[in-house]
Scaffold this motif. Structure first.
Motif, PDB file in Angstrom:
ATOM      1  N   PHE A 126     -11.594   4.263  -2.162  1.00  0.00           N
ATOM      2  CA  PHE A 126     -10.075   3.870  -1.869  1.00  0.00           C
ATOM      3  C   PHE A 126     -10.284   2.592  -1.143  1.00  0.00           C
ATOM      4  N   CYS A 169      -9.478  -0.633  -3.155  1.00  0.00           N
ATOM      5  CA  CYS A 169      -8.409  -0.840  -3.710  1.00  0.00           C
ATOM      6  C   CYS A 169      -7.228  -1.748  -3.072  1.00  0.00           C
ATOM      7  N   ASP A 212      -0.865  -1.258  -1.551  1.00  0.00           N
ATOM      8  CA  ASP A 212       0.365  -1.181  -1.995  1.00  0.00           C
ATOM      9  C   ASP A 212       1.528  -1.098  -1.171  1.00  0.00           C
ATOM     10  N   GLN A 222       3.672   1.918  -0.407  1.00  0.00           N
ATOM     11  CA  GLN A 222       2.914   3.241  -0.058  1.00  0.00           C
ATOM     12  C   GLN A 222       2.776   3.350   1.369  1.00  0.00           C
ATOM     13  N   ASN A 263      -3.590   6.459  -0.613  1.00  0.00           N
ATOM     14  CA  ASN A 263      -4.093   6.939  -1.936  1.00  0.00           C
ATOM     15  C   ASN A 263      -5.310   6.876  -2.075  1.00  0.00           C
ATOM     16  N   CYS A 290      -7.093   6.211  -5.501  1.00  0.00           N
ATOM     17  CA  CYS A 290      -6.579   5.022  -6.117  1.00  0.00           C
ATOM     18  C   CYS A 290      -7.783   4.332  -6.950  1.00  0.00           C
ATOM     19  N   SER A 334      -6.185  -3.853  -9.449  1.00  0.00           N
ATOM     20  CA  SER A 334      -6.019  -2.870  -8.579  1.00  0.00           C
ATOM     21  C   SER A 334      -7.033  -2.641  -7.676  1.00  0.00           C
TER      22      SER A 334
END
Length: 285
Positions: A184, A187, A190, A193, A197, A200, A215
């Motif tokens: 993660f 990533c 975002d 968020q 996550n 992700c 991403s």
């Protein structure tokens, strides 16, 4: 019965307590490092089974913490006791070790600058070795995640490096849910968020390579560090100079301790005293 005290102590009072004050902080820092390291090992169950250290293929960050703690504890203890007890052997050990560490740091910095390609290759091997052990140790996992998030990078030279890890490998023999994914920490965050996550990166490498940068970070951590260093060269130089000054300052009192004649009451003044017979010179009643 009267006692005669030497007019000059071996160690200057002012420098004695200056050196002691410096080293008590050094010693306490060593105790903290040792305590944190042993606590981390106890949480991971290493203290009950020391063979876990040898079974790990990557580096355990706790080992580095313990090594630093042992060095700081030993040097701080030698400096404190050497200053208070005027033990020249301990003071020489303390000062010589500080000088040795300083020149070793200087040599490493110069060699790293002269042999950059060799250092880059060793760092790549080191990073890839720890990628293989990513899931083996929680501290190593947190260290790699912090490095990737801070530098916005993924893998040593790119996301494909995570094929080295058995859990993220894209081969058909892998049945891991993380197959063809990345951690993660690779990533792109975002802003919308509020909760991280941790899934992700699942299946992200099954997509077209041209869409990866939407991403995840596609730049390797080696390239990220190479680009970070020139932008922060003054910070790096400042940290190195600050550490060097601390080491030099800790060594300076050692060179002047016996040279000053300003004395203070010492226990050793009495233990080394000469006894004279009361009432006159030696030999008279």
């Amino acid at each position: 019965m009267h006692y005669y005290r030497y007019s000059n102590a071996e160690v200057s009072c002012w420098y004695k307590y200056l050196l002691f004050s410096y080293n008590i902080v050094f010693w306490l820092a060593g105790v903290v490092f040792l305590g944190v390291g042993l606590w981390a090992w106890s949480e991971k169950g290493v203290l009950s089974d020391l063979t876990k250290v040898t079974r790990m293929h990557g580096i355990d960050p706790v080992v580095l913490v313990l090594m630093v703690g042992v060095v700081m504890f030993t040097l701080g203890f030698a400096g404190c006791v050497g200053a208070l007890r005027e033990n020249i052997c301990l003071l020489n050990f303390f000062c010589s070790t500080i000088v040795l560490i300083f020149f070793l740091e200087l040599a490493v910095a110069v060699l790293a600058f002269l042999f950059q390609d060799w250092v880059r290759d060793r760092f790549r091997e080191f990073f890839e070795s720890n990628i293989r052990s990513y899931r083996d140790d929680i501290d190593l996992q947190n260290l790699i995640d912090s490095l990737q998030k801070a530098n916005q990078c993924c893998g040593a030279y790119g996301p494909e490096d995570w094929d080295l890890n058995v859990y993220f490998n894209c081969s058909g023999a892998s049945y891991s849910r993380e197959k063809c994914g990345v951690p993660f920490s690779c990533c792109v965050p975002d802003p919308a968020q509020k909760v991280v996550n941790t899934q992700c990166g699942y299946d992200v490498r099954t997509q077209l390579k041209s869409k990866w940068d939407e991403s995840i970070f596609t730049k390797g951590c080696i390239q990220a560090l190479e680009s970070w260093l020139p932008r922060n060269i003054y910070i790096v130089a400042g940290v190195f100079i600050a550490i060097s000054l601390l080491q030099v300052c800790s060594h300076c009192p050692c060179g002047f301790l016996p040279a000053y004649n300003h004395t203070c009451p010492l226990e050793s003044d009495f233990t080394r005293g000469k006894t004279l017979v009361a009432g006159g010179p030696r030999g008279q009643g």
